[in-house]
Design an enzyme around this catalytic site. Structure first.
Site, PDB file in Angstrom:
ATOM      1  N   ASP A  54      29.527 -50.707  -2.978  1.00  0.00           N
ATOM      2  CA  ASP A  54      28.607 -49.825  -3.708  1.00  0.00           C
ATOM      3  C   ASP A  54      28.979 -48.370  -3.480  1.00  0.00           C
ATOM      4  O   ASP A  54      29.222 -47.941  -2.347  1.00  0.00           O
ATOM      5  CB  ASP A  54      27.174 -50.049  -3.248  1.00  0.00           C
ATOM      6  CG  ASP A  54      26.223 -49.052  -3.911  1.00  0.00           C
ATOM      7  OD1 ASP A  54      25.975 -49.202  -5.123  1.00  0.00           O
ATOM      8  OD2 ASP A  54      25.775 -48.118  -3.217  1.00  0.00           O
ATOM      9  N   TYR A  59      28.092 -39.282  -3.949  1.00  0.00           N
ATOM     10  CA  TYR A  59      28.661 -39.397  -2.604  1.00  0.00           C
ATOM     11  C   TYR A  59      29.957 -38.591  -2.500  1.00  0.00           C
ATOM     12  O   TYR A  59      31.000 -38.974  -3.014  1.00  0.00           O
ATOM     13  CB  TYR A  59      28.937 -40.854  -2.256  1.00  0.00           C
ATOM     14  CG  TYR A  59      27.722 -41.761  -2.303  1.00  0.00           C
ATOM     15  CD1 TYR A  59      26.430 -41.259  -2.200  1.00  0.00           C
ATOM     16  CD2 TYR A  59      27.870 -43.136  -2.450  1.00  0.00           C
ATOM     17  CE1 TYR A  59      25.325 -42.091  -2.240  1.00  0.00           C
ATOM     18  CE2 TYR A  59      26.770 -43.982  -2.492  1.00  0.00           C
ATOM     19  CZ  TYR A  59      25.512 -43.449  -2.391  1.00  0.00           C
ATOM     20  OH  TYR A  59      24.414 -44.281  -2.442  1.00  0.00           O
ATOM     21  N   LYS A  85      26.487 -45.614  -9.917  1.00  0.00           N
ATOM     22  CA  LYS A  85      25.168 -45.111 -10.305  1.00  0.00           C
ATOM     23  C   LYS A  85      25.280 -44.009 -11.352  1.00  0.00           C
ATOM     24  O   LYS A  85      26.323 -43.371 -11.493  1.00  0.00           O
ATOM     25  CB  LYS A  85      24.433 -44.612  -9.063  1.00  0.00           C
ATOM     26  CG  LYS A  85      24.331 -45.688  -7.963  1.00  0.00           C
ATOM     27  CD  LYS A  85      23.629 -45.181  -6.731  1.00  0.00           C
ATOM     28  CE  LYS A  85      23.571 -46.251  -5.656  1.00  0.00           C
ATOM     29  NZ  LYS A  85      24.872 -46.389  -4.954  1.00  0.00           N
TER      30      LYS A  85
END
Length: 336
Positions: A54, A59, A85
């Site tokens: 994930d 990030y 995401k």
């Protein structure tokens, strides 16, 4: 319990491994982490049977997706599941500085919130390019909710509803660009609200159904009825269940510290690692398909796998209820 054990999402031809690797550390979360060090975490995870990974544009301000994508290119596409995401567009910004949002030396891209129809589609296309994967398996709406947005949440929620964000997500699924759609959030209430708007295949829930906190138990039960899978993140509640004194990334209040002390004492008395209990507990709920664990290097992910595989007698789980340390209605793991 093995990290390679596969669990199927309800009503979808997609399985994930019981443990996943969370890749925020690949984005230099809290400290610089070299590509080589991150690669040891990826390699150790793969060697121990983990096949779910994930990440998110947020990030490292694009760094995590780039790094993970490079690592995944050496593996057959059919052999892994990857999620990313949407909800932030990464726009060039030459003035990022040495730290942003907890990420050290972020790449020169600033995240701008956009949950609209076109924003979702653009974010997805950007992630495809960074990952080098045209068909990420799971696409989560990232960080919607009042915890992140406060008074602005109604504005961003309207982008998902009236602005077509949910429609874009469903279109990507209908076209086969992704297999499953959902939310990656820190509050279960917003998942419940989203389920009232559209079908949610899976939600990544960080820190809200753990050995320390089960306020979301009723919601988890509703997810089973609705056919919505749950991926658990933050099983250590920001580290308070792994040896530090943080909860929700802040200093833990006294009442929680007292509960953790009681949990630790029971673990010590019964020869159980607190970290093992924390990782295994949420997997007992029938809504849960995976627990995602972040790791900076191979040693950390190997420790997490060892905790997941640790044998814990049924007597320990029943003692938790007998001492009122967990919700009396919470499902329990079974050594059998």
């Amino acid at each position: 319990m093995k990290p390679s054990d596969a669990r199927r999402l309800p009503n979808i031809d997609l399985t994930v491994t019981t443990m996943g690797l969370g890749c925020a550390q690949m984005g230099n979360l809290y400290r610089l982490t070299s590509y080589e060090e991150c690669k040891t975490a990826f390699d150790a995870a793969w060697e121990r049977g983990i096949r779910y990974f994930d990440t998110a544009p947020h990030y490292g301000h694009s760094r995590s997706e780039l790094r993970l994508g490079t690592m995944l290119t050496d593996k057959p596409r059919k052999d892994y599941v990857v999620s990313t995401k949407v909800g932030r567009l990464m726009q060039p910004d030459a003035n990022m500085g040495d730290e942003a949002n907890g990420f050290i030396n972020p790449l020169p891209f600033q995240g701008v919130y956009d949950y609209s129809h076109d924003g979702i589609l653009r974010s997805f296309e950007d992630s495809q390019k960074r990952l080098g994967v045209i068909d990420p398996d799971i696409l989560y709406i990232h960080d919607i909710g009042t915890v992140t947005h406060g008074d602005q949440n109604a504005h961003y929620w309207a982008q998902l509803t009236k602005g077509g964000g949910f429609k874009a997500l469903n279109t990507l699924k209908e076209q086969g660009a992704v297999k499953a759609i959902g939310l990656g959030v820190n509050e279960w209430e917003v998942v419940r609200d989203a389920m009232a708007e559209t079908h949610i295949d899976v939600a990544m829930l960080a820190g809200r159904y753990t050995l320390l906190e089960q306020h979301s138990l009723g919601f988890m039960n509703d997810c089973v009825k609705a056919g919505t899978a749950i991926v658990i993140a933050g099983a250590f509640n920001s580290g308070i269940l792994a040896g530090n004194r943080k909860f929700n990334y802040e200093d833990a209040p006294a009442d929680l510290l007292k509960r953790v002390e009681a949990l630790q004492k029971l673990c010590d008395d019964m020869g159980v690692s607190l970290q093992a209990a924390a990782l295994q507990f949420p997997l007992a709920h029938p809504a849960t398909v995976s627990v995602v664990s972040g790791a900076r290097n191979g040693g950390q992910i190997s420790s997490n796998v060892d905790w997941l595989e640790e044998s814990i007698a049924d007597e320990f789980w029943h003692a938790l209820k007998a001492q009122a340390l967990i919700d009396p209605d919470a499902p329990l793991p079974s050594a059998g």
